[in-house]
Design a protein around this motif. Structure first.
Motif, PDB file in Angstrom:
ATOM      1  N   UNK A 137       0.587  -1.370  -0.399  1.00 19.53           N
ATOM      2  CA  UNK A 137       0.610  -0.065   0.272  1.00 19.53           C
ATOM      3  C   UNK A 137       0.553   1.323  -0.154  1.00 19.53           C
ATOM      4  N   UNK A 138       1.926   0.732   0.378  1.00 23.76           N
ATOM      5  CA  UNK A 138       3.104   2.282   0.806  1.00 23.76           C
ATOM      6  C   UNK A 138       4.007   2.085  -0.797  1.00 23.76           C
ATOM      7  N   UNK A 139       4.294   2.817  -1.540  1.00 22.35           N
ATOM      8  CA  UNK A 139       4.952   2.091  -2.716  1.00 22.35           C
ATOM      9  C   UNK A 139       6.110   3.403  -2.767  1.00 22.35           C
ATOM     10  N   UNK A 140       7.270   3.765  -3.125  1.00 22.48           N
ATOM     11  CA  UNK A 140       7.498   4.428  -4.090  1.00 22.48           C
ATOM     12  C   UNK A 140       8.355   3.701  -5.965  1.00 22.48           C
ATOM     13  N   UNK A 141       8.812   4.722  -6.746  1.00 18.73           N
ATOM     14  CA  UNK A 141       8.739   4.299  -7.341  1.00 18.73           C
ATOM     15  C   UNK A 141       9.514   5.209  -8.446  1.00 18.73           C
ATOM     16  N   UNK A 142      10.574   5.159  -8.178  1.00 17.55           N
ATOM     17  CA  UNK A 142      11.755   6.631  -9.161  1.00 17.55           C
ATOM     18  C   UNK A 142      11.730   6.121 -10.724  1.00 17.55           C
ATOM     19  N   UNK A 143      11.890   6.567 -11.037  1.00 13.54           N
ATOM     20  CA  UNK A 143      12.459   5.932 -13.165  1.00 13.54           C
ATOM     21  C   UNK A 143      13.208   7.140 -13.258  1.00 13.54           C
ATOM     22  N   UNK A 169      -3.464   4.553  -2.571  1.00 11.57           N
ATOM     23  CA  UNK A 169      -4.268   5.708  -3.425  1.00 11.57           C
ATOM     24  C   UNK A 169      -2.572   6.066  -4.104  1.00 11.57           C
ATOM     25  N   UNK A 170      -2.509   6.255  -5.563  1.00 15.28           N
ATOM     26  CA  UNK A 170      -1.993   7.276  -6.229  1.00 15.28           C
ATOM     27  C   UNK A 170      -1.835   8.386  -5.835  1.00 15.28           C
ATOM     28  N   UNK A 171      -0.986   9.085  -5.586  1.00 18.29           N
ATOM     29  CA  UNK A 171      -0.967  10.466  -4.662  1.00 18.29           C
ATOM     30  C   UNK A 171      -0.291  11.469  -5.522  1.00 18.29           C
ATOM     31  N   UNK A 172      -1.555  12.796  -6.169  1.00 14.49           N
ATOM     32  CA  UNK A 172      -0.652  13.258  -7.282  1.00 14.49           C
ATOM     33  C   UNK A 172      -0.350  14.342  -7.073  1.00 14.49           C
ATOM     34  N   UNK A 173      -0.809  14.671  -5.671  1.00 13.16           N
ATOM     35  CA  UNK A 173      -0.255  16.215  -5.310  1.00 13.16           C
ATOM     36  C   UNK A 173      -1.640  17.291  -5.817  1.00 13.16           C
ATOM     37  N   UNK A 174      -1.616  18.646  -4.887  1.00 10.26           N
ATOM     38  CA  UNK A 174      -2.584  19.535  -4.970  1.00 10.26           C
ATOM     39  C   UNK A 174      -2.042  19.906  -5.925  1.00 10.26           C
ATOM     40  N   UNK A 175      -1.731  20.321  -6.811  1.00 10.74           N
ATOM     41  CA  UNK A 175      -1.531  20.714  -8.729  1.00 10.74           C
ATOM     42  C   UNK A 175      -0.799  20.229  -9.252  1.00 10.74           C
TER      43      UNK A 175
END
Length: 242
Positions: A57-63, A77-83
């Protein structure tokens, strides 16, 4: 940066796109509903669905490739940010002294500090600086990695610095997000087995807690699988039919 609600690419320096109405353009070509999102965002969805982050449930993917991107799952849940700018870690500063150097172009010209050192173009530029006056050869970031693996001193010096920058960035993300796993994707992931031990030492020294760092599992299919996952998540009618 992509506004997933409007289907507008806010800024894509590598494509010279600003406020580009990608969804509108695609809908003019296709008769079915169109969804648009950042490629690294859908990548982390794909890895959670069928890859190295399955069931987490808690994942960081760096490309890391031409540039640097990051997709994050928080509480599943996918976190996209305020903007819509969450995960723009290419702007992360991983060396304060170098960040204050007057000869570095400012981030608003297209790329942030971290990208200038670990993106493909940055690696090539660092290698050219290292070889200044000694070589007129054309080479790619892939060539620099291969030369480092083969023991070339100049290439090893450049790649060691690249790995250290990435290691500090990962340590920072671990301390902020506290993920169950950190995944590395993009072209750099092909060399992960070779450079991970050095990176893991940096993470151990500077991150608040440990977290496993793994290469992505879906390879070249990552973007496609992630896009399918996005549709399955956000189109209720499709899920009901399955």
């Amino acid at each position: 940066m992509t506004d997933a609600e409007r289907g507008v690419v806010i800024d894509a320096p590598s494509l010279s796109w600003i406020q580009y109405p990608l969804k509108k353009e695609a809908e003019a070509l296709f008769s079915w509903p169109v969804m648009v999102d950042n490629d690294v965002n859908v990548a982390v969805l794909g890895e959670q669905w069928l890859g190295a982050a399955k069931g987490k449930k808690h994942v960081v993917l760096i490309s890391i490739g031409t540039g640097v991107g990051c997709g994050m799952l928080i509480n599943g849940q996918l976190y996209r940010g305020a903007t819509w700018a969450a995960g723009e870690i290419g702007y992360m500063v991983t060396d304060m002294v170098k960040a204050r150097r007057a000869d570095l172009p400012p981030p608003h010209e297209g790329y942030g500090f971290l990208e200038q050192y670990v993106g493909g173009a940055g690696i090539v530029q660092s290698m050219k600086q290292e070889l200044k006056g000694h070589s007129q050869l054309n080479f790619s970031a892939k060539d620099v990695f291969q030369n480092a693996k083969d023991g070339d001193r100049a290439a090893v010096k450049v790649i060691d610095e690249v790995v250290d920058h990435i290691g500090f960035a990962v340590a920072n993300m671990i301390s902020i997000i506290n993920p169950e796993v950190v995944l590395l994707g993009g072209g750099i992931s092909r060399s992960a087995d070779w450079f991970l031990p050095r990176m893991e030492r940096t993470i151990q020294d500077f991150a608040s807690v440990p977290a496993p760092v793994l290469p992505t599992a879906l390879g070249e299919n990552l973007g496609v699988v992630g896009a399918v996952s996005l549709v399955l998540r956000e189109t209720e009618s499709v899920l009901k039919e399955l």
